[in-house]
Design a protein around this motif. Structure first.
Motif, PDB file in Angstrom:
ATOM      1  N   GLU A  55      16.261  10.579   0.425  1.00  9.21           N
ATOM      2  CA  GLU A  55      17.202  10.672  -0.633  1.00  9.21           C
ATOM      3  C   GLU A  55      17.521  11.653  -1.195  1.00  9.21           C
ATOM      4  N   THR A  56      16.359  12.667  -1.106  1.00  9.23           N
ATOM      5  CA  THR A  56      16.530  13.747  -2.097  1.00  9.23           C
ATOM      6  C   THR A  56      16.111  15.180  -1.525  1.00  9.23           C
ATOM      7  N   ASN A  57      15.685  14.913  -0.420  1.00 13.44           N
ATOM      8  CA  ASN A  57      15.356  16.480   0.680  1.00 13.44           C
ATOM      9  C   ASN A  57      14.001  17.101  -0.038  1.00 13.44           C
ATOM     10  N   ILE A  58      13.253  16.487  -1.055  1.00 10.70           N
ATOM     11  CA  ILE A  58      12.066  16.808  -1.351  1.00 10.70           C
ATOM     12  C   ILE A  58      11.248  16.200  -0.472  1.00 10.70           C
ATOM     13  N   SER A  59      10.098  17.210   0.128  1.00 14.38           N
ATOM     14  CA  SER A  59       9.351  16.915   0.905  1.00 14.38           C
ATOM     15  C   SER A  59       7.603  16.820   0.340  1.00 14.38           C
ATOM     16  N   LYS A  60       6.747  16.308   1.105  1.00 13.98           N
ATOM     17  CA  LYS A  60       5.255  15.930   0.464  1.00 13.98           C
ATOM     18  C   LYS A  60       4.890  17.378   0.182  1.00 13.98           C
ATOM     19  N   GLY A  61       5.173  18.356   0.374  1.00 16.63           N
ATOM     20  CA  GLY A  61       4.779  19.816   0.335  1.00 16.63           C
ATOM     21  C   GLY A  61       5.226  20.168  -1.150  1.00 16.63           C
ATOM     22  N   ASP A  62       6.299  19.795  -1.723  1.00 21.00           N
ATOM     23  CA  ASP A  62       6.848  19.902  -3.105  1.00 21.00           C
ATOM     24  C   ASP A  62       6.277  19.119  -4.063  1.00 21.00           C
ATOM     25  N   ILE A  63       5.578  18.012  -3.875  1.00 22.30           N
ATOM     26  CA  ILE A  63       4.948  17.360  -4.902  1.00 22.30           C
ATOM     27  C   ILE A  63       4.051  16.436  -4.574  1.00 22.30           C
ATOM     28  N   ILE A  64       2.970  15.960  -5.566  1.00 21.46           N
ATOM     29  CA  ILE A  64       2.031  14.791  -5.298  1.00 21.46           C
ATOM     30  C   ILE A  64       2.522  13.740  -6.116  1.00 21.46           C
ATOM     31  N   LEU A  65       2.700  12.577  -5.497  1.00 18.19           N
ATOM     32  CA  LEU A  65       3.015  11.447  -6.071  1.00 18.19           C
ATOM     33  C   LEU A  65       1.721  10.566  -6.596  1.00 18.19           C
ATOM     34  N   HIS A  66       1.909   9.870  -7.758  1.00 19.32           N
ATOM     35  CA  HIS A  66       0.698   8.958  -8.184  1.00 19.32           C
ATOM     36  C   HIS A  66       1.453   7.482  -7.980  1.00 19.32           C
ATOM     37  N   HIS A  67       0.610   6.619  -7.769  1.00 19.26           N
ATOM     38  CA  HIS A  67       0.867   5.377  -7.993  1.00 19.26           C
ATOM     39  C   HIS A  67       0.593   4.838  -9.224  1.00 19.26           C
ATOM     40  N   LEU A  68       1.649   4.613 -10.173  1.00 17.27           N
ATOM     41  CA  LEU A  68       1.607   4.583 -11.552  1.00 17.27           C
ATOM     42  C   LEU A  68       1.542   2.962 -11.950  1.00 17.27           C
ATOM     43  N   MET A  69       2.240   2.192 -11.393  1.00 13.52           N
ATOM     44  CA  MET A  69       2.544   0.711 -11.704  1.00 13.52           C
ATOM     45  C   MET A  69       3.219  -0.092 -10.640  1.00 13.52           C
ATOM     46  N   ASP A  70       3.189  -1.389 -10.703  1.00 13.27           N
ATOM     47  CA  ASP A  70       3.928  -2.357  -9.922  1.00 13.27           C
ATOM     48  C   ASP A  70       4.489  -3.462 -10.847  1.00 13.27           C
ATOM     49  N   PHE A  71       5.598  -3.888 -10.119  1.00 14.13           N
ATOM     50  CA  PHE A  71       6.252  -5.129 -10.687  1.00 14.13           C
ATOM     51  C   PHE A  71       6.639  -6.290  -9.794  1.00 14.13           C
ATOM     52  N   LYS A  72       6.124  -7.252  -9.996  1.00 15.38           N
ATOM     53  CA  LYS A  72       6.260  -8.342  -9.076  1.00 15.38           C
ATOM     54  C   LYS A  72       7.312  -9.331  -9.614  1.00 15.38           C
ATOM     55  N   TYR A  73       8.173  -9.677  -8.763  1.00 10.14           N
ATOM     56  CA  TYR A  73       9.291 -10.562  -9.307  1.00 10.14           C
ATOM     57  C   TYR A  73       9.350 -11.751  -8.292  1.00 10.14           C
ATOM     58  N   TYR A  74       8.469 -12.788  -8.606  1.00 11.49           N
ATOM     59  CA  TYR A  74       8.265 -14.035  -7.861  1.00 11.49           C
ATOM     60  C   TYR A  74       9.561 -14.872  -7.534  1.00 11.49           C
ATOM     61  N   LEU A  75      10.551 -14.758  -8.539  1.00 11.83           N
ATOM     62  CA  LEU A  75      11.681 -15.802  -8.280  1.00 11.83           C
ATOM     63  C   LEU A  75      12.630 -15.089  -7.126  1.00 11.83           C
ATOM     64  N   GLN A  76      12.376 -13.661  -6.950  1.00 15.51           N
ATOM     65  CA  GLN A  76      13.110 -12.980  -6.102  1.00 15.51           C
ATOM     66  C   GLN A  76      12.581 -12.455  -4.933  1.00 15.51           C
TER      67      GLN A  76
END
Length: 135
Positions: A55-76
């Protein structure tokens, strides 16, 4: 249950956030974060880096991602994994899916007339502010 991810991509100075203007529903015309589907058999982190590149052309070498949080939508019958990261250097972003732009952080990200996600973007930004030590 279908998994999705949303990616909070900050510039290297942590004063701008990568956003997209949605070109289709849901949230057509509103600003949103980039992200997408987690495919079957794919880890959440692998999906986050894949979607980021697609979606952005940003590669894994450009950034370190951190898993911040999750949302769970049971009805959906879905869940959303939220990842955040700070770019290591300036990059040129490009993508075909939505119009990309850098937003300054002096916005009311809780304004549902401007931003997708029913106020969740504002909540996620506040969480990043509280956890800057990981960046």
């Amino acid at each position: 249950m279908q998994g999705y991810n949303v990616l909070m991509i900050y510039n290297k100075n942590m004063d701008r956030l990568l956003m997209c203007k949605r070109l289709k529903n849901p949230y057509k015309g509103l600003s949103n974060l980039v992200g997408g589907k987690i495919e079957i058999g794919e880890t959440g982190m692998d999906a986050a880096y894949r979607e980021l590149l697609e979606e952005t052309n940003i590669s894994k070498g450009d950034i370190i991602l951190h898993h911040l949080m999750d949302f769970k939508y049971y009805l959906q019958h879905c869940y959303v994994e939220v990842y955040a990261g700070k770019l290591k250097h300036d990059v040129i972003v490009s993508g075909d899916e939505n119009q990309l732009y850098w937003s300054d952080l002096n916005q009311d990200f809780f304004d549902m007339a401007l931003f997708a996600g029913e106020g969740n973007i504002g909540h996620m930004i506040e969480q990043v502010k509280m956890s800057k030590i990981i960046f």
